[in-house]
Structure formats: C-alpha cells, structure tokens
Design an enzyme around this catalytic site. Structure first.
Site, PDB file in Angstrom:
ATOM      1  CE1 TYR A  15      44.939  68.711  22.545  1.00 57.90           C
ATOM      2  CE2 TYR A  15      44.881  66.330  22.833  1.00 57.90           C
ATOM      3  CZ  TYR A  15      44.231  67.519  22.554  1.00 57.90           C
ATOM      4  OH  TYR A  15      42.893  67.537  22.283  1.00 57.90           O
ATOM      5  CE1 TYR A 143      39.295  67.921  23.351  1.00 59.17           C
ATOM      6  CE2 TYR A 143      38.847  66.770  25.404  1.00 59.17           C
ATOM      7  CZ  TYR A 143      39.484  66.840  24.180  1.00 59.17           C
ATOM      8  OH  TYR A 143      40.304  65.806  23.782  1.00 59.17           O
ATOM      9  CG  ASP A 235      31.671  64.700  28.554  1.00 59.77           C
ATOM     10  OD1 ASP A 235      32.163  63.957  29.427  1.00 59.77           O
ATOM     11  OD2 ASP A 235      32.305  65.098  27.553  1.00 59.77           O
ATOM     12  CE  LYS A 264      39.654  63.529  30.999  1.00 58.53           C
ATOM     13  NZ  LYS A 264      41.018  63.455  30.507  1.00 58.53           N
TER      14      LYS A 264
HETATM   15  C1  LIG Z   1      34.670  66.428  29.450  1.00 55.45           C
HETATM   16  C2  LIG Z   1      35.520  65.502  28.640  1.00 55.45           C
HETATM   17  N1  LIG Z   1      34.915  64.643  27.803  1.00 55.45           N
HETATM   18  C3  LIG Z   1      35.630  63.774  27.074  1.00 55.45           C
HETATM   19  C4  LIG Z   1      37.004  63.751  27.136  1.00 55.45           C
HETATM   20  C5  LIG Z   1      37.767  62.780  26.290  1.00 55.45           C
HETATM   21  O1  LIG Z   1      38.303  61.773  27.087  1.00 55.45           O
HETATM   22  P1  LIG Z   1      39.525  60.872  26.562  1.00 55.45           P
HETATM   23  O2  LIG Z   1      40.725  61.762  26.609  1.00 55.45           O
HETATM   24  O3  LIG Z   1      39.604  59.757  27.546  1.00 55.45           O
HETATM   25  O4  LIG Z   1      39.187  60.418  25.202  1.00 55.45           O
HETATM   26  C6  LIG Z   1      37.659  64.629  27.987  1.00 55.45           C
HETATM   27  C7  LIG Z   1      39.130  64.631  28.065  1.00 55.45           C
HETATM   28  O5  LIG Z   1      39.756  65.519  28.573  1.00 55.45           O
HETATM   29  C8  LIG Z   1      36.897  65.538  28.770  1.00 55.45           C
HETATM   30  O6  LIG Z   1      37.478  66.424  29.586  1.00 55.45           O
END
Ligand SMILES: Cc1ncc(COP(=O)(O)O)c(C=O)c1O
Length: 429
Positions: A15, A143, A235, A264
């Site tokens: 990014y 996202y 998610d 995370k």
């Molecule tokens: C809600 C959500 N799902 C999936 C992801 C993707 O995770 P990663 O960056 O570990 O691939 C993120 C990353 O910010 C996220 O905020």
C-alpha cells in the site's frame, strides 16, 4: 548505508506509492503500545500495527510461549499430522465463538481465511448437487482482503480497479439502515435460489472507512437471509477479540453465522494465522468415500505451531479480567472525549464522529471523501512529529490502539487530534 536507504534499494512496501515515499522508518523494538526507532524515538502505535496487536509489542508472556514451542516443534505438515497447540486452540475457539460452530480450518492470514470461507460455501452447495447456488452476496464498501476471491467480494474501489475484469461477479447490497429494506429485498428477490453465501463484516466496515452500521436493521436482513437458506459468513478478521467491545461483534447480532473468519488479533498480533470456523452441517457435506467431495485447500504453514501457541497465549491474556477492563476503559474514554471535546473543537471541520468499542473515527471535511484524499499524508506526518503513528484512510481519521495503551498515551492521542484544526488552519495544507 542507513537502513532506510538499504530498504529503499531492495524493498517494495505494501500500500505504498514509492515515487513520493519519504522512506520507511527503521523500527528497532516495541514495548507495550510503543514502537522505538533506531535512535530511540518512541511512537505510540495508534493503529495496533495494521489492527493486529492487542496486548502490546514484545509481550513477554506471548514471546515466552512462542520460544518454548519453537524448541519443541516449529512447523509440521498438517495433513497426516496434528499437534497440541492446533487442537487446543480449536477447542478453545469453538468454546467462545458465537453460534454453533464445530470445526476449525486453519490458514495464515485474513485474506486466506476469507478465501477458504468462500470456497467452502460454494462447494457446500455443489457437494449437495445444488450447483445453481453459486453467487455471493456482499456489502457495498466491504473490504475482505487482497487475494482475488477476497477482492471480488470487496466493494469495487481504488484498491480493486486494476483487476476489475478478473474479479468474479458479486451481488452487492447497501448496508441496512432500516430505510433501505425494500431496495435490499428486491435485490434478494431477483437472485432467489442462486445465492450460496452472504459475507459481511459485522457492524463495522473497517478498511471501507470505519463505517458503523446498526444491529437492528442487520438482524432484519439476517432474518431474511436465513429464511432463504443462504449461508452466512461473518468476517471477524478485524472485529474479533474485543475490538468492538464484546469478544466478537457477531455477539451483538441475533442470527449467528455458519462460517466465521478470524485473523489479525487472533495471535495478539504476534504471528500470522488465519481461521475459518464452520458448522457441523457444512463439514459433513464434504464427506465422501473417495475424493469427490474433498475440500482441496491448504497452505504450507497451515496451523503453524508457533502461531497457534501465540494465539493460545493471547487468549489467556484476553480472558484476564484486567484485559476486559482495559477494553471498557478505552471505550469509555473515547466516548467522553468525543462528547466533551472532539465534537466541540472539531465543529465545522470534523464530521460523523463515532465510536465502536475501542475504535474512534471521524472524517475531516476537506476535499474529496475517500482513500485518495491527501489529507492523510499531512495528518500522518504531523502525528509522527509528535511521536504517534496514525494511518488515516484518506480523510477518515481513526484510533485503534492496543488494549494495553496507558491513560497518558490515550490523552496524547486525543491532544494530537484536537490539534488537527490548528495545523490545517495555519497553512499545513
Ligand atoms: C475485515 C477484514 N477481512 C480481511 C482482511 C484481510 O486480512 P489480511 O490483511 O490479513 O489478509 C482485513 C484486513 O484488513 C479485514 O479488515
């Protein structure tokens, strides 16, 4: 040569527009909510290092558990073999996840946790001879990650523009407001019997701009989704592990998901790990005498023992009452700050001031809304000068600190935020 220069010769950062990038700051160590550069300058990590860190950097308890595990078993193929940290972690997660989930599938980041969920949902219907259920329903502005499947179910944006012809078609709907129920219903009606799964970030669309939406209308939507037998994929990659207050944001919703994605904060931010949890019913549709129904998905580092040990250690810390108290404390501080200070100082310049759990966010009303707004560079630069690491999403400024942040450190973040109108006015732009 200085580390920053060596970095710029060999590294391509995520990014990052390297043409005008000032160069990465070498970080030598971390402790609690602080990151220290090689000259000993401290920065408060106000974004928990891309939203992963819960208990602070260099946490001795997590570090010790990783070390002990590394001496025993650092990695093993996870097809024919298993190990205690993976099984123990699965048992513990299934005990605390909302809904009725009974299997854990491991991967190694948030995007792969989402890919796994999507593939599971599609194959779930195929394995039952109902291949016509192959569409995915998702929210505008969502996202879910940067791999191709995760990008496909994310809102079309600057992030996905270059790949638009590669992404699979998704049925997008607005997040429910209570006023748009009919509009959403007509979309669902148009695709009746064809939707395999609905993926959503429960109550908070994070990378899409820290957008909060209400549980009430979401429950209404989930009710109709359940009536249509559409699988729900929550998610919780960001919202998991206390970020929005409760352990999981889904706890605030009445209809549980059949699939939940985690990453995370799963390891307290210490190691890379992804989890896709699913119901017994989903798992059982993948059973067959031969390979015809097998789930052909796996990653080399699936269920890495070090990462699982870090996750177990993080859960130990999360279960301590002091951790829950800290989450509550941050939440209360944010609310008071917004009510008593930010809404007054920011009047005219700040918009949509909001708090959910440990997250505070608002928009700066200058220029275009969205990620490309360059105000983020100015805010980031000024924050760095004050010993704070912030990373606004365009004109959306947010705080998402580790739970171990001290009252003095939070105050420092607030004082910086209150200074934004001043430096904008004095020609910082
Ligand atoms: C809600 C959500 N799902 C999936 C992801 C993707 O995770 P990663 O960056 O570990 O691939 C993120 C990353 O910010 C996220 O905020």
């Amino acid at each position: 040569m200085h580390l920053s220069e060596r970095d710029s010769q060999v590294i391509w950062h995520p990014y990052t527009q390297h043409q005008n990038h000032p160069g990465a700051i070498p970080i030598a160590r971390g402790e609690g909510a602080l990151l220290f550069d090689e000259n000993g300058h401290a920065y408060i990590d106000a974004v928990s290092s891309w939203w992963v860190n819960l208990h602070g950097h260099g946490h001795p308890y997590i570090a010790e558990k990783i070390y002990r595990q590394a001496l025993m078993l650092e990695q093993v193929i996870f097809t024919h073999f298993t190990h205690e940290p993976a099984v123990r972690l699965a048992e513990r997660l299934l005990g605390i996840l909302p809904g009725n989930l009974s299997k854990i599938f491991y991967s190694d980041n948030g995007s792969t946790a989402v890919e796994v969920a999507l593939k599971m949902a599609i194959q779930y219907w195929q394995n039952q001879g109902m291949g016509e259920r192959k569409k995915i329903l998702a929210f505008d502005n969502a996202y879910h990650g940067d791999t191709v499947g995760a990008m496909s179910v994310s809102g079309r944006s600057l992030f996905t523009r270059a790949f638009k012809d590669l992404l699979f078609d998704v049925v997008f709907i607005e997040t429910p407001t209570g006023l748009n129920a009919n509009k959403i219903k007509s979309v669902l009606d148009a695709h009746r019997g064809q939707i395999a799964a609905f993926i959503y970030e429960p109550l908070l669309q994070a990378a899409g701009g820290m957008r909060i939406y209400e549980a009430g209308p979401m429950d209404e939507l989930l009710k109709s989704i359940h009536q249509e037998n559409i699988l729900c994929i929550a998610d919780e990659v960001l919202t998991g592990f206390g970020r929005t207050g409760p352990l999981f944001a889904s706890e605030q919703l009445q209809y549980p998901a059949q699939i939940i994605c985690l990453s995370k904060g799963l390891t307290g931010g210490a190691m890379a790990l992804g989890v896709t949890a699913c119901s017994k019913k989903i798992f059982e549709t993948f059973l067959s005498p031969g390979h015809e129904k097998t789930f052909f998905h796996g990653h080399s580092f699936t269920a890495n023992p070090l990462a699982c040990s870090a996750a177990l250690a993080s859960l130990d810390l999360l279960e301590e009452k002091t951790c829950r108290d800290k989450i509550q404390f941050i939440h209360k501080q944010h609310e008071q700050f917004c009510k008593n200070e930010l809404s007054i100082t920011g009047r005219g310049l700040f918009d949509n001031i909001r708090v959910i759990g440990t997250i505070l966010a608002f928009e700066i009303k200058l220029g275009e809304s969205g990620y490309a707004n360059r105000i983020s560079n100015l805010v980031m630069q000024k924050a760095l000068e004050k010993g704070i690491y912030l990373r606004p999403l365009g004109n959306t400024v947010y705080l998402l600190p580790p739970y171990c942040i001290s009252p003095e450190q939070i105050r420092k973040l607030y004082d910086f935020i209150l200074s934004i109108p001043v430096f904008i006015e004095t020609g910082g732009l």
